[in-house]
Design an enzyme around this catalytic site. Structure first.
Site, PDB file in Angstrom:
ATOM      1  N   TYR A 161     -16.058 -13.888 -19.192  1.00 37.10           N
ATOM      2  CA  TYR A 161     -16.769 -14.573 -17.905  1.00 37.10           C
ATOM      3  C   TYR A 161     -18.034 -14.606 -17.904  1.00 37.10           C
ATOM      4  O   TYR A 161     -18.841 -15.594 -17.536  1.00 37.10           O
ATOM      5  CB  TYR A 161     -14.855 -15.262 -17.072  1.00 37.10           C
ATOM      6  CG  TYR A 161     -15.964 -16.105 -16.429  1.00 37.10           C
ATOM      7  CD1 TYR A 161     -15.324 -17.203 -16.155  1.00 37.10           C
ATOM      8  CD2 TYR A 161     -16.092 -15.877 -14.644  1.00 37.10           C
ATOM      9  CE1 TYR A 161     -15.086 -18.460 -15.269  1.00 37.10           C
ATOM     10  CE2 TYR A 161     -16.563 -16.502 -14.100  1.00 37.10           C
ATOM     11  CZ  TYR A 161     -16.065 -18.908 -14.221  1.00 37.10           C
ATOM     12  OH  TYR A 161     -16.016 -19.281 -13.674  1.00 37.10           O
ATOM     13  N   LYS A 165     -21.167 -16.830 -18.384  1.00 33.97           N
ATOM     14  CA  LYS A 165     -21.263 -17.867 -17.453  1.00 33.97           C
ATOM     15  C   LYS A 165     -23.111 -17.329 -17.246  1.00 33.97           C
ATOM     16  O   LYS A 165     -24.032 -18.160 -16.589  1.00 33.97           O
ATOM     17  CB  LYS A 165     -21.266 -17.744 -16.179  1.00 33.97           C
ATOM     18  CG  LYS A 165     -20.285 -17.994 -15.686  1.00 33.97           C
ATOM     19  CD  LYS A 165     -19.820 -19.555 -16.192  1.00 33.97           C
ATOM     20  CE  LYS A 165     -17.997 -20.786 -16.674  1.00 33.97           C
ATOM     21  NZ  LYS A 165     -18.158 -21.785 -16.627  1.00 33.97           N
TER      22      LYS A 165
END
Length: 281
Positions: A161, A165
């Site tokens: 993640y 991001k």
């Protein structure tokens, strides 16, 4: 004059749903996209004729392409805004100890669905949006990408993640200024902890209330970018009630600055020469 038209991914819950309700209240038409067809269809019916719902797994290019095609036609050959908001957390731990092995005793391929949804699908969304933005009566439009505070800081519990991001922040900084030449702006928001469906209920129940960023801050950030026709390539961190615009790090030296700011013509000529050479092979 026809109403402005938006596509919002991850629109059946959390930030996507809040933004959908917000834009509809301000006179927009919204094509809602989400993998959750039951709630998405129900919510679109409740919100009325200014929304449609398209079940979409954004990591599937064909499904995302159908979403854009339908939204553009439904909007009267108009598409003004994309909120590339759909996201998931890590679906397999990078730190896993007892990995599943194949017949040769080699670890099986890791589940990278997080990268496909959180990064790859956003790139494909930009790819599709620019195609339709160029077809608008007045070419152009706006894109706001949902990154995360994990796009600025590290999040050890979710390294995939975090990787995706961080990638979104770099993507926006790289392509935003370029697309401005076509009247397309590309920016991203990096929310801190906002209560959404991404957070397990038992975690939300225990999370310190003083560290929760309200949805009103998220909507304020979207309004900031939607309401500005020139701001592009920007990253804004959302924490509590505040917006913090984050710049990339200072150049380490003049050589790095030249590479980052002044080498554009060199690389343009280099890639053009490469394309010509390959075309002659």
């Amino acid at each position: 004059m026809s109403k402005p038209v938006a596509i919002i991914t991850g629109a059946a819950s959390g930030m996507g749903l809040a933004l959908t309700r917000h834009l509809v209240s301000k006179g927009w038409r919204v094509a809602m996209a989400d993998i959750d067809s039951e709630n998405g269809s129900r919510l679109s019916s409740e919100l009325g004729a200014d929304t449609i719902f398209q079940q979409t797994d954004v990591s599937n290019y064909a499904e995302q392409a159908r979403l854009f095609s339908r939204a553009f036609t439904w909007g009267g050959n108009r598409l003004d805004f994309l909120a590339a908001n759909a996201g998931i957390d890590d679906k397999q731990s990078l730190y896993e100890i007892n990995e599943a092995l194949d017949a040769d005793g080699i670890p099986k391929e890791m589940n990278l669905k997080t990268i496909r949804v959180d990064l790859d699908a956003v790139i494909q969304g930009i790819w599709l949006f620019k195609h339709y933005a160029r077809k608008n009566n007045t070419p152009g439009g706006k894109i706001v990408i949902t990154s995360s505070a994990a796009g600025i800081y590290s999040m050890a519990t979710n390294p995939l993640y975090t990787s995706a991001k961080h990638g979104l922040v770099g993507l926006v900084r790289a392509c935003g200024p370029q697309f401005s030449e076509e009247n397309i702006t590309v920016n991203c928001i990096c929310p801190s902890f906002v209560p959404t469906g991404l957070c397990p209920p038992h975690v939300l129940h225990k999370f310190p209330k003083e560290h929760i960023t309200p949805m009103s801050t998220v909507l304020k950030a979207f309004d900031t970018f939607i309401g500005d026709n020139t701001m592009t390539g920007q990253t804004v961190e959302l924490s509590l009630g505040h917006l913090y615009f984050r710049k990339q790090p200072e150049w380490a030296n003049e050589s790095q600055k030249w590479l980052g700011e002044e080498s554009g013509e060199f690389w343009k000529e280099a890639y053009e020469s490469l394309a010509t050479t390959e075309g002659n092979l």
